[in-house]
Structures are given as C-alpha cells and as structure tokens.
Design a protein around this motif. Structure first.
Motif, PDB file in Angstrom:
ATOM      1  N   GLN A  59       0.905  -1.254   0.046  1.00  0.00           N
ATOM      2  CA  GLN A  59      -0.079  -0.154  -0.191  1.00  0.00           C
ATOM      3  C   GLN A  59       0.919   1.294   0.187  1.00  0.00           C
ATOM      4  OE1 GLN A  59      -3.617   0.284   2.841  1.00  0.00           O
ATOM      5  NE2 GLN A  59      -2.222   1.933   3.407  1.00  0.00           N
ATOM      6  N   GLN A  60       1.859   1.065   0.795  1.00  0.00           N
ATOM      7  CA  GLN A  60       2.859   2.280   0.787  1.00  0.00           C
ATOM      8  C   GLN A  60       3.367   2.580  -0.676  1.00  0.00           C
ATOM      9  OE1 GLN A  60       2.195   4.262   3.890  1.00  0.00           O
ATOM     10  NE2 GLN A  60       4.534   4.145   4.300  1.00  0.00           N
ATOM     11  N   LEU A  61       4.014   1.576  -1.339  1.00  0.00           N
ATOM     12  CA  LEU A  61       4.531   1.670  -2.352  1.00  0.00           C
ATOM     13  C   LEU A  61       3.368   2.243  -3.242  1.00  0.00           C
ATOM     14  CD1 LEU A  61       7.219   1.363  -4.033  1.00  0.00           C
ATOM     15  CD2 LEU A  61       6.334  -0.989  -4.696  1.00  0.00           C
ATOM     16  N   SER A  62       2.421   1.634  -3.437  1.00  0.00           N
ATOM     17  CA  SER A  62       1.169   2.201  -4.559  1.00  0.00           C
ATOM     18  C   SER A  62       0.939   3.710  -4.305  1.00  0.00           C
ATOM     19  CB  SER A  62       0.078   1.382  -4.691  1.00  0.00           C
ATOM     20  OG  SER A  62       0.070   0.284  -4.123  1.00  0.00           O
ATOM     21  N   TYR A  63       0.899   4.135  -2.878  1.00  0.00           N
ATOM     22  CA  TYR A  63       0.207   5.580  -2.781  1.00  0.00           C
ATOM     23  C   TYR A  63       1.281   6.150  -3.164  1.00  0.00           C
ATOM     24  CZ  TYR A  63      -3.848   4.226   0.323  1.00  0.00           C
ATOM     25  OH  TYR A  63      -4.935   3.890   0.762  1.00  0.00           O
ATOM     26  N   ALA A  64       2.582   5.840  -2.831  1.00  0.00           N
ATOM     27  CA  ALA A  64       3.860   6.796  -3.089  1.00  0.00           C
ATOM     28  C   ALA A  64       4.047   7.115  -4.474  1.00  0.00           C
ATOM     29  CB  ALA A  64       5.063   6.144  -2.544  1.00  0.00           C
ATOM     30  N   ILE A  65       3.733   5.934  -5.248  1.00  0.00           N
ATOM     31  CA  ILE A  65       3.818   6.071  -6.661  1.00  0.00           C
ATOM     32  C   ILE A  65       2.749   7.049  -7.397  1.00  0.00           C
ATOM     33  CG2 ILE A  65       3.697   4.953  -8.962  1.00  0.00           C
ATOM     34  CD1 ILE A  65       5.343   2.465  -7.403  1.00  0.00           C
ATOM     35  N   GLN A  66       1.553   6.735  -6.736  1.00  0.00           N
ATOM     36  CA  GLN A  66       0.318   7.456  -7.059  1.00  0.00           C
ATOM     37  C   GLN A  66       0.478   8.979  -6.808  1.00  0.00           C
ATOM     38  OE1 GLN A  66      -3.152   5.511  -5.340  1.00  0.00           O
ATOM     39  NE2 GLN A  66      -4.431   7.300  -5.622  1.00  0.00           N
ATOM     40  N   ALA A  67       1.249   9.189  -5.746  1.00  0.00           N
ATOM     41  CA  ALA A  67       1.445  10.640  -5.208  1.00  0.00           C
ATOM     42  C   ALA A  67       2.286  11.287  -6.186  1.00  0.00           C
ATOM     43  CB  ALA A  67       2.062  10.639  -3.947  1.00  0.00           C
ATOM     44  N   LEU A  68       3.417  10.526  -6.685  1.00  0.00           N
ATOM     45  CA  LEU A  68       4.217  10.939  -7.550  1.00  0.00           C
ATOM     46  C   LEU A  68       3.626  11.375  -8.987  1.00  0.00           C
ATOM     47  CD1 LEU A  68       7.567  11.659  -7.966  1.00  0.00           C
ATOM     48  CD2 LEU A  68       7.392   9.283  -9.058  1.00  0.00           C
ATOM     49  N   ASN A  69       2.829  10.329  -9.457  1.00  0.00           N
ATOM     50  CA  ASN A  69       2.315  10.447 -10.873  1.00  0.00           C
ATOM     51  C   ASN A  69       1.120  11.446 -10.730  1.00  0.00           C
ATOM     52  OD1 ASN A  69       3.873   8.506 -12.172  1.00  0.00           O
ATOM     53  ND2 ASN A  69       2.384   6.888 -11.719  1.00  0.00           N
ATOM     54  N   LYS A  70       0.582  11.809  -9.695  1.00  0.00           N
ATOM     55  CA  LYS A  70      -0.748  12.677  -9.695  1.00  0.00           C
ATOM     56  C   LYS A  70      -0.141  13.882  -9.093  1.00  0.00           C
ATOM     57  CE  LYS A  70      -4.047   9.357 -10.808  1.00  0.00           C
ATOM     58  NZ  LYS A  70      -5.024   8.421 -10.164  1.00  0.00           N
ATOM     59  N   GLU A  71       1.091  14.200  -8.372  1.00  0.00           N
ATOM     60  CA  GLU A  71       1.332  15.135  -7.740  1.00  0.00           C
ATOM     61  C   GLU A  71       0.504  15.338  -6.640  1.00  0.00           C
ATOM     62  OE1 GLU A  71       1.805  18.094 -10.943  1.00  0.00           O
ATOM     63  OE2 GLU A  71       3.602  17.220 -11.600  1.00  0.00           O
ATOM     64  N   ASP A  72       0.302  14.636  -5.694  1.00  0.00           N
ATOM     65  CA  ASP A  72      -0.494  14.597  -4.753  1.00  0.00           C
ATOM     66  C   ASP A  72       0.167  14.645  -3.485  1.00  0.00           C
ATOM     67  OD1 ASP A  72      -2.194  13.946  -2.611  1.00  0.00           O
ATOM     68  OD2 ASP A  72      -3.585  12.725  -3.503  1.00  0.00           O
TER      69      ASP A  72
END
Lengths: 232, 232
Positions: free
Chosen positions: A31-44
């Motif tokens: 979950q941490q890894l997907s959130y981090a990647i999502q945050a990077l891609n969507k600039e969240d």
C-alpha cells in the motif's frame, strides 16, 4: 501449511501468528508503495505526506516480528522446516522494510517535485511502477501460499523490470541533454526510477527465501536457471 | 568475549569459528571496496576485473555463514545472549554482502568508464571513498571487540558521509549543466557516489546489531540520540 503436525498446539498458534503479521506487513508495504507512486504520478502532496508519516508503522512491524522470531527460537527451539520458516521470515521482513524505505523516498520526491506546469519533459514512470507493484503483489501471494513455482515465476519478472528501467533512464538522459536546466529535477525522477527498479531485486530476494524454506536449498546468487533446477 | 561460560566446550568452538568467519568476510569486503575505489580513481581496469571476479567469494561466505548459524541454532538451541549473537551475525553478513555488491558495481563503472583523456571534468570521489572505507573499517573493528561505544561513534559518522555525498552531487550537477555531452559518463560517476554513500547506511545497520547483541536493545530506526540513551 505444515503446521498441523506439532505436538504443541501453542507452537502452531505462535507460528501462524508470526506468519499473519508478515502478510499484514507485506500488505502495508504494498500500500505504501502504491500510494507513493500514485502521489508522484498525480502530484498529490497530501498522499505523499501520508506515506512519509506511515513509514514508522512499517519499521515497527519489522522490529516486532523480528522480536517474535527470536523469542520463538529461544522458547520452542525449532529445527528443520520450522527453523527454516523463521529464518525465511527474518530475512523477508528486512527486504519488506527496505521496500517501505523506497516508498518513503519516492514520496519525498513527490513532495519536493515542482508541479507539472513547470515541467519541460514528460517521461512516464507508470509502466515501471506498475511492474514493480505487480512483482511485489505476486511475491507476497507466493509467500502466503509458500508456492515455489510462483516464486520462481516472479523471480524471472525482474529482467523485464530492468529493461523497462533502462529505457526510462535513456529517455531521461535525452531530456537532460536537450535542456540542461531541467537536470536537477530529472535527477530526482531518475533516483525514483532506480529506487523502483531496486524493488524488483528485493522481491527476488523474497522469492529465494520462499524456495529456501520449502526446498531447503539456498539459491541466492545463482540465477534463474539454478532456481529452475532446484525445483525439479 | 562471553564464550567462556558454556558447559559445552564444543559450542564455544563453534561460536568462535562463526565469529572468525564473519571477520574474515568483513576483511574481504573491505578489500573489495578499497580495490574497487582504487580501480575507479586510478582507472585500473585489471584491478576492477579482479573485484568483479572475486565477488563470488563474498557471496559464498554469506551463504556458508548463514548455514552455520542455522545449524548451530538447530543443534545447540541457544538462548539469550548467544541467540542474540547469532541473530546479529545473520543480519551483519547480509549487509556485508551488499557492501560487496557495491564494490562490484563501482568496479563495473571503472571497467566501462572512458579514460581520463576523454574526461572534461574533474570531481574527486576520493574524500567520499576514504570516509566510507574508514567507516567500514571502524565498524568491523567494533564488531571484532563487540564494543558498543565504538559502534555508537561510527553510527554518527554517517552524517559526515551524507554531507560529502551531497557536495559531490552538487558539483557533478554543475558539470552536467555546463557540458551536457558528458551527462552519460557523469551519471555513472554519480551512481558510484550514491553507492558509496549507501555503504554508510550499511555500516550504521551493523552498529545497530552490535548494540542489539551487547545491550539487548533494538535501536533500529531510532537515530543517534536514542542510541546514546541505550548505552547509558
């Protein structure tokens, strides 16, 4: 699983409890890894902050599982397959914790990264990320079922991840050369890509521990062919 | 050391033998790292090839010490401090093996790196390298004597290494911007610098295992202050 045969029902309960904790830790790291990647891609930035904030949970789980493993060795004096399971767990959680660190590092880049309006380049880390998360998901699944065949399959996926990583680096290098003022930002993206690529290596380690537990063979440093041979 | 108190003289011999192997492995890894760095700095391709060739020795030592640790647990059923020693060793050799990988990675850069005539920039990795090797040397020394105070001192050195690394990266970035055609080569140097910086993190891990063994306290993820507190 193999837990049924213990005379001490309590030992079974303890082993099963440790195993459950490892799977919980694995789920959290995924979950941490997907959130981090999502945050990077969507600039969240908010999501990225959450990842950084939650890293201590991963760390705490590592420490607590490690402690449970040491205590069960001292108390139950396991041998053979039980001992191998505990050894495999001790090593697996180290790799899981490091994947958690990767997530935090990517989240930090997402926090410090300039917004897309300022960006002069577009390189998608999406395929690389998707592959890394997929590998982690599959290896955790193989761990849950202690499935050596599945572990050997996941082990082979790392070549694809490496190839994708090389492609990303080449693309990023071109952007650097075209517009040197973007170099500092592109380097950040490059570090992230490298960190994601390393997730594949960590997943391969976990595959090797699964094989060690089930087959009693240490296949580290041997490559895919030897792993296939070990499973025969 | 604490080995004198065992009823079984044979157990003492086995523990001492494992500890000696860890120190031998540490010595080999230290040598690999200095050779790799020397090869990079002096563009000595022959020496770099030797480092790559010898990596399997480090790997083999990791596998064999790991195996000895598992066997001693199964056979001697150690508890308390003996068990902590074995746990500390199992984790230490993982970090040593990874430092060995760093050496190989640097050696590969030395092999692929263009000769200095073609170089348009001069950034010395020398101080960074010296500090990393120094840290490794000191932590192995602390391990040999199981000296927690020395371990805590080494732990603090990582901040200096990080600062040096940041300085190197800033310098390299300037060279990239000044002359973009050097970017591919400078990136290679940057990866090496980063790999060397990671050696510091690995050494910190080993410091933490020494403290865990001696004090029975898990100080991972806690920072320098908590380590000082743990030693009081």
């Amino acid at each position: 699983m193999h837990f049924g045969r213990h005379i001490s029902g309590q030992f079974n309960v303890e082993l099963e409890s440790i195993r459950t904790h490892v799977l919980t830790m694995g789920g959290l790291v995924e979950q941490q890894l997907s959130y981090a990647i999502q945050a990077l891609n969507k600039e969240d930035v908010e999501l990225a902050r959450k990842v950084v904030r939650d890293d201590h949970k991963v760390n705490a789980m590592e420490v607590s599982i490690d402690d449970a493993c040491t205590r069960i060795i001292a108390k139950r004096q396991p041998t053979a397959k039980d001992l191998r399971l505990i050894m495999a767990i001790i090593k697996t959680i180290t790799d899981l914790e490091r994947i958690g660190d990767v997530a935090t590092r990517i989240a930090r880049v997402a926090i410090e990264s300039p917004s897309s309006k300022e960006r002069q380049f577009q390189v998608s880390l999406e395929p690389l990320c998707r592959q890394a998360i997929q590998m982690l998901h599959q290896v955790l699944d193989a761990f849950a079922r202690m499935d050596v065949e599945a572990a050997a399959e996941v082990h082979k996926l790392d070549d694809k991840l490496d190839a994708e990583y090389e492609a990303v680096v080449r693309q990023l290098m071109t952007y650097m050369m075209e517009d040197p003022k973007n170099i500092p930002h592109i380097l950040q993206v490059m570090w992230s890509a490298r960190a994601i690529e390393r997730v594949g290596d960590r997943c391969q380690n976990i595959c090797e521990y699964i094989i060690y537990f089930v087959k009693g063979k240490d296949v580290r440093h041997l490559g895919d062919q030897s792993i296939d041979d070990a499973l025969k």
